[in-house]
Write a protein that holds these residues in place. Sequence first.
Motif, PDB file in Angstrom:
ATOM      1  N   ARG A  85      20.218  41.895 -45.777  1.00 15.98           N
ATOM      2  CA  ARG A  85      20.462  40.498 -46.117  1.00 15.98           C
ATOM      3  C   ARG A  85      19.154  39.777 -46.381  1.00 15.98           C
ATOM      4  NH1 ARG A  85      24.334  36.230 -43.372  1.00 15.98           N
ATOM      5  NH2 ARG A  85      23.256  34.297 -43.871  1.00 15.98           N
ATOM      6  N   ALA A  86      19.080  39.032 -47.473  1.00 17.89           N
ATOM      7  CA  ALA A  86      17.887  38.267 -47.824  1.00 17.89           C
ATOM      8  C   ALA A  86      18.174  36.780 -47.682  1.00 17.89           C
ATOM      9  CB  ALA A  86      17.461  38.605 -49.245  1.00 17.89           C
ATOM     10  N   ALA A  87      17.158  35.972 -47.838  1.00 20.49           N
ATOM     11  CA  ALA A  87      17.281  34.517 -47.699  1.00 20.49           C
ATOM     12  C   ALA A  87      18.278  33.956 -48.714  1.00 20.49           C
ATOM     13  CB  ALA A  87      15.921  33.867 -47.890  1.00 20.49           C
ATOM     14  N   PHE A  88      18.903  32.857 -48.323  1.00 25.80           N
ATOM     15  CA  PHE A  88      19.843  32.125 -49.165  1.00 25.80           C
ATOM     16  C   PHE A  88      21.157  32.867 -49.363  1.00 25.80           C
ATOM     17  CE2 PHE A  88      16.596  29.165 -49.786  1.00 25.80           C
ATOM     18  CZ  PHE A  88      15.445  29.809 -50.192  1.00 25.80           C
ATOM     19  N   SER A  89      21.436  33.840 -48.474  1.00 27.27           N
ATOM     20  CA  SER A  89      22.729  34.511 -48.518  1.00 27.27           C
ATOM     21  C   SER A  89      23.795  33.624 -47.881  1.00 27.27           C
ATOM     22  CB  SER A  89      22.660  35.837 -47.767  1.00 27.27           C
ATOM     23  OG  SER A  89      21.881  36.781 -48.458  1.00 27.27           O
ATOM     24  N   GLY A  90      25.038  33.865 -48.269  1.00 24.82           N
ATOM     25  CA  GLY A  90      26.143  33.099 -47.733  1.00 24.82           C
ATOM     26  C   GLY A  90      26.410  33.397 -46.271  1.00 24.82           C
ATOM     27  N   TYR A  91      27.173  32.520 -45.659  1.00 29.55           N
ATOM     28  CA  TYR A  91      27.429  32.601 -44.219  1.00 29.55           C
ATOM     29  C   TYR A  91      28.086  33.914 -43.826  1.00 29.55           C
ATOM     30  CZ  TYR A  91      29.422  31.394 -39.676  1.00 29.55           C
ATOM     31  OH  TYR A  91      29.787  31.388 -38.354  1.00 29.55           O
ATOM     32  N   PHE A  92      28.972  34.415 -44.647  1.00 27.83           N
ATOM     33  CA  PHE A  92      29.746  35.599 -44.276  1.00 27.83           C
ATOM     34  C   PHE A  92      29.060  36.914 -44.610  1.00 27.83           C
ATOM     35  CE2 PHE A  92      33.378  33.488 -42.728  1.00 27.83           C
ATOM     36  CZ  PHE A  92      33.535  32.326 -43.485  1.00 27.83           C
ATOM     37  N   CYS A  93      27.854  36.863 -45.116  1.00 28.33           N
ATOM     38  CA  CYS A  93      27.140  38.098 -45.436  1.00 28.33           C
ATOM     39  C   CYS A  93      26.569  38.695 -44.156  1.00 28.33           C
ATOM     40  CB  CYS A  93      26.012  37.813 -46.428  1.00 28.33           C
ATOM     41  SG  CYS A  93      26.591  37.097 -47.975  1.00 28.33           S
ATOM     42  N   ARG A  94      26.813  39.966 -43.966  1.00 21.53           N
ATOM     43  CA  ARG A  94      26.286  40.638 -42.786  1.00 21.53           C
ATOM     44  C   ARG A  94      24.795  40.910 -42.947  1.00 21.53           C
ATOM     45  NH1 ARG A  94      30.547  45.394 -42.714  1.00 21.53           N
ATOM     46  NH2 ARG A  94      28.792  46.472 -41.747  1.00 21.53           N
ATOM     47  N   ASN A  95      24.166  41.273 -41.841  1.00 27.68           N
ATOM     48  CA  ASN A  95      22.715  41.512 -41.896  1.00 27.68           C
ATOM     49  C   ASN A  95      22.352  42.733 -42.731  1.00 27.68           C
ATOM     50  OD1 ASN A  95      22.037  39.262 -40.383  1.00 27.68           O
ATOM     51  ND2 ASN A  95      22.158  40.368 -38.445  1.00 27.68           N
ATOM     52  N   TYR A  96      23.209  43.715 -42.771  1.00 25.82           N
ATOM     53  CA  TYR A  96      22.934  44.904 -43.574  1.00 25.82           C
ATOM     54  C   TYR A  96      24.231  45.645 -43.856  1.00 25.82           C
ATOM     55  CZ  TYR A  96      23.133  47.230 -39.020  1.00 25.82           C
ATOM     56  OH  TYR A  96      23.531  47.666 -37.789  1.00 25.82           O
ATOM     57  N   TYR A  97      24.165  46.468 -44.882  1.00 27.56           N
ATOM     58  CA  TYR A  97      25.268  47.340 -45.274  1.00 27.56           C
ATOM     59  C   TYR A  97      24.681  48.696 -45.648  1.00 27.56           C
ATOM     60  CZ  TYR A  97      27.665  42.841 -45.971  1.00 27.56           C
ATOM     61  OH  TYR A  97      28.184  41.591 -45.809  1.00 27.56           O
ATOM     62  N   TRP A  98      25.454  49.739 -45.355  1.00 25.89           N
ATOM     63  CA  TRP A  98      25.044  51.101 -45.701  1.00 25.89           C
ATOM     64  C   TRP A  98      26.059  51.719 -46.664  1.00 25.89           C
ATOM     65  CZ3 TRP A  98      20.587  53.509 -44.368  1.00 25.89           C
ATOM     66  CH2 TRP A  98      19.870  53.042 -43.268  1.00 25.89           C
TER      67      TRP A  98
END
Length: 122
Positions: A99-112
């Motif tokens: 996850r990078a800056a300015f991501s939406g609230y529901f975006c998780r910290n990471y995905y694989w």
Amino acid sequence: QVQLVESGGGSVEAGGSLRLSCAVSDYTDCRFTMNWYRQAPGKEREFVSAISSDASTSYADSVKGRFTISQDNAKNTVYLQMNSLKPEDTAMYYCKADRAAFSGYFCRNYYWGQGTQVTVSS
């Protein structure tokens, strides 16, 4: 739900090349730094390369000069061009979205992603 799907793995002889792809879908409000990791049998997963949203890149010392990471924003796809492959490059290769800056609230910290196998024979 963000999905990452890798492709492009396979078996090659030492000195050969492969290009891995990681397609990102369902990411609407999310911004990412995209990464490639790999994990060889019996070893820990290790960082290979990354590319940020401003296209800055980084590489593990073991792949510098041989691998190139790139992204096609129109296709929502990240690539890893692997040249001069060595047997020690044999591993399962995983795509990871941080996850990078300015991501939406529901975006998780990471995905694989699920990984794609690369096998290099000597």
